[in-house]
Design a protein around this motif. Sequence first.
Motif, mmCIF file in Angstrom:
data_model
loop_
_atom_site.group_PDB
_atom_site.id
_atom_site.type_symbol
_atom_site.label_atom_id
_atom_site.label_comp_id
_atom_site.label_asym_id
_atom_site.label_seq_id
_atom_site.Cartn_x
_atom_site.Cartn_y
_atom_site.Cartn_z
ATOM 1 N N ALA A 79 0.827 -1.209 0.000
ATOM 2 C CA ALA A 79 0.000 0.000 0.000
ATOM 3 C C ALA A 79 0.859 1.256 0.000
ATOM 4 O O ALA A 79 0.531 2.254 -0.655
ATOM 5 N N LEU A 80 1.983 1.215 0.714
ATOM 6 C CA LEU A 80 2.886 2.367 0.752
ATOM 7 C C LEU A 80 3.465 2.642 -0.629
ATOM 8 O O LEU A 80 3.469 3.787 -1.111
ATOM 9 N N ALA A 81 3.965 1.581 -1.296
ATOM 10 C CA ALA A 81 4.512 1.756 -2.642
ATOM 11 C C ALA A 81 3.425 2.201 -3.614
ATOM 12 O O ALA A 81 3.667 3.044 -4.491
ATOM 13 N N ALA A 82 2.219 1.653 -3.468
ATOM 14 C CA ALA A 82 1.121 2.020 -4.364
ATOM 15 C C ALA A 82 0.735 3.489 -4.190
ATOM 16 O O ALA A 82 0.485 4.199 -5.175
ATOM 17 N N CYS A 83 0.705 3.981 -2.951
ATOM 18 C CA CYS A 83 0.356 5.393 -2.715
ATOM 19 C C CYS A 83 1.426 6.318 -3.272
ATOM 20 O O CYS A 83 1.110 7.353 -3.877
ATOM 21 N N GLU A 84 2.702 5.964 -3.084
ATOM 22 C CA GLU A 84 3.775 6.764 -3.680
ATOM 23 C C GLU A 84 3.628 6.794 -5.200
ATOM 24 O O GLU A 84 3.786 7.848 -5.833
ATOM 25 N N PHE A 85 3.345 5.653 -5.776
ATOM 26 C CA PHE A 85 3.203 5.545 -7.230
ATOM 27 C C PHE A 85 2.033 6.384 -7.737
ATOM 28 O O PHE A 85 2.165 7.121 -8.733
ATOM 29 N N LEU A 86 0.902 6.314 -7.069
ATOM 30 C CA LEU A 86 -0.271 7.081 -7.507
ATOM 31 C C LEU A 86 -0.013 8.581 -7.383
ATOM 32 O O LEU A 86 -0.397 9.355 -8.272
ATOM 33 N N LEU A 87 0.650 9.003 -6.297
ATOM 34 C CA LEU A 87 0.998 10.421 -6.155
ATOM 35 C C LEU A 87 1.981 10.852 -7.240
ATOM 36 O O LEU A 87 1.819 11.911 -7.866
ATOM 37 N N GLY A 88 2.998 10.031 -7.474
ATOM 38 C CA GLY A 88 4.037 10.393 -8.432
ATOM 39 C C GLY A 88 3.578 10.369 -9.872
ATOM 40 O O GLY A 88 4.194 11.012 -10.733
ATOM 41 N N THR A 89 2.509 9.642 -10.151
ATOM 42 C CA THR A 89 2.066 9.480 -11.533
ATOM 43 C C THR A 89 0.854 10.328 -11.873
ATOM 44 O O THR A 89 0.768 10.896 -12.976
ATOM 45 N N PHE A 90 -0.085 10.459 -10.939
ATOM 46 C CA PHE A 90 -1.367 11.061 -11.273
ATOM 47 C C PHE A 90 -1.663 12.370 -10.547
ATOM 48 O O PHE A 90 -2.587 13.078 -10.928
ATOM 49 N N SER A 91 -0.901 12.700 -9.510
ATOM 50 C CA SER A 91 -1.166 13.969 -8.835
ATOM 51 C C SER A 91 -0.367 15.083 -9.494
ATOM 52 O O SER A 91 0.675 14.824 -10.111
#
Length: 487
Positions: A79-91
């Motif tokens: 979940a931590l890696a997924a949240c970093e990924f979503l922030l880094g890609t879509f925010s």
Amino acid sequence: MFLLRFTRTSRRLAGLVLVWLVSVGAAVFWMWQMAVPLAGLTVLGGLAFGTVLALPYVADRLLVPRLGTAGEVLLFPMALAACEFLLGTFSPFGTAYGLLATTQDGNLALLQVISVVGPYGIGFLIGAFATVANWAWAHPPARRTARTVGAYALVVAVVAVAGGARLAWFPVDTAQTVRVAGINPGMALLGIEMTALGEPRVDAATVGRLGQAAIPRFDPDTVRAESTAVIDGLFADTRSAARAGAKIVVWSENAARISAAGEATFVARAQDVARQEHIWLDVADNVHLPDPSRDRDETHLIGPDGNLLWTYQKAHPVPGLESYTPGDGAVPVVNTPYGRVANVICYDADFPAMMHVDADIMLVPGGDWPEMGRVHTEMSGLRAVENGYSLVRQDFDGGSEAFDHNGHSLSIQDTTVERSLWLTDVPTRSTTTAYRVIGDVFSWLCLAGTIFFIGVGISRPRRRESESPQAHRARAGVGGTLSGGGG
């Protein structure tokens, strides 16, 4: 590790609220430490950062009691890696905040793993350390505990040893290098320009202390002589760089401020200088237009024959701080005698997916202020490791630095105290990395694994609210007990 322990042993609502406050407080502290101007959107951004990066704790607290050993160990890091990924890609904020890989920038052996799994893999390893440590904490010493701890230690050892082997056995080819020069506008000339605008408080010292944030938006035609002096200085330094052996010259972001009417004349002058000095010249400018939202933050690369090879427009203006018209995000690449040369501008490099470019040298003109600039340049160095190219970041007010594709720092200039001509020799041969080819497969797998464990957790019966996670595991037969574990 301790926050995870706290959430697992505290009452559900109170514990999660406190962890959320800690996460938001960390984001606000970071903004204060980096001297980020507190605009409405940046404050909302800090709140969003803290909220998103608290979600792995929420998922762990609510679902781990319903999951087996695999879920207890893997849900949080996934979940931590997924949240970093979503922030880094879509925010709109990219990886400027919350990317744990930036905490390891001095550990090059460990960082080599990002050339395979991307930067979010470091977050997974750090998150897994927290869950494995908590597993050992919550279970008495036993063969099962030793296997769990040993498996994690083996993974980290393999990553570190493989990274060290890559550094030792596959070193960067330094037989072929090219001299690159970084150019900044002179502080004294910028101070004169500000004084001419009627901004006597914004002198050279203030610009040096606050960086580009100190320079108000203005029409260069209103201070034509002073703006021309700044540009004259940039071109004079460019000629000095060429005569010092530089074959590629890059200016810092927004180095020249020009009006729309003067853009063609400015570009033509840059073409003349590149032709006369026989260099590859990457000039950076800010084009003023009557409508502020249509201003352009751009670069122009000009070849030694004087031909204009690209005009690139910044794709990611900083939310809440910049109102430029964003470009299309297509990263330009041109073939040169020194390999394939590419270019993005400052904040663009905080979006790892955008940086998957088949290039040998990536140029990154930056425009920071001192507190942010020193850290921001280190962040961009991760892109070199991820994608296998040399990276040169010429920063207005913070730190200019060059990296090879293994992440070694080749040359640094602290532009808060030194703004003279900066020269660095960088390798001209890149290497193809797995991450550049396959992209964020690992991160998508982490996201899929998170969704899987959430689905399993939701589908299982809800435990009694007063029951501790450890007691629930004992009742369900999925783990040992912890004496005195409170609800």
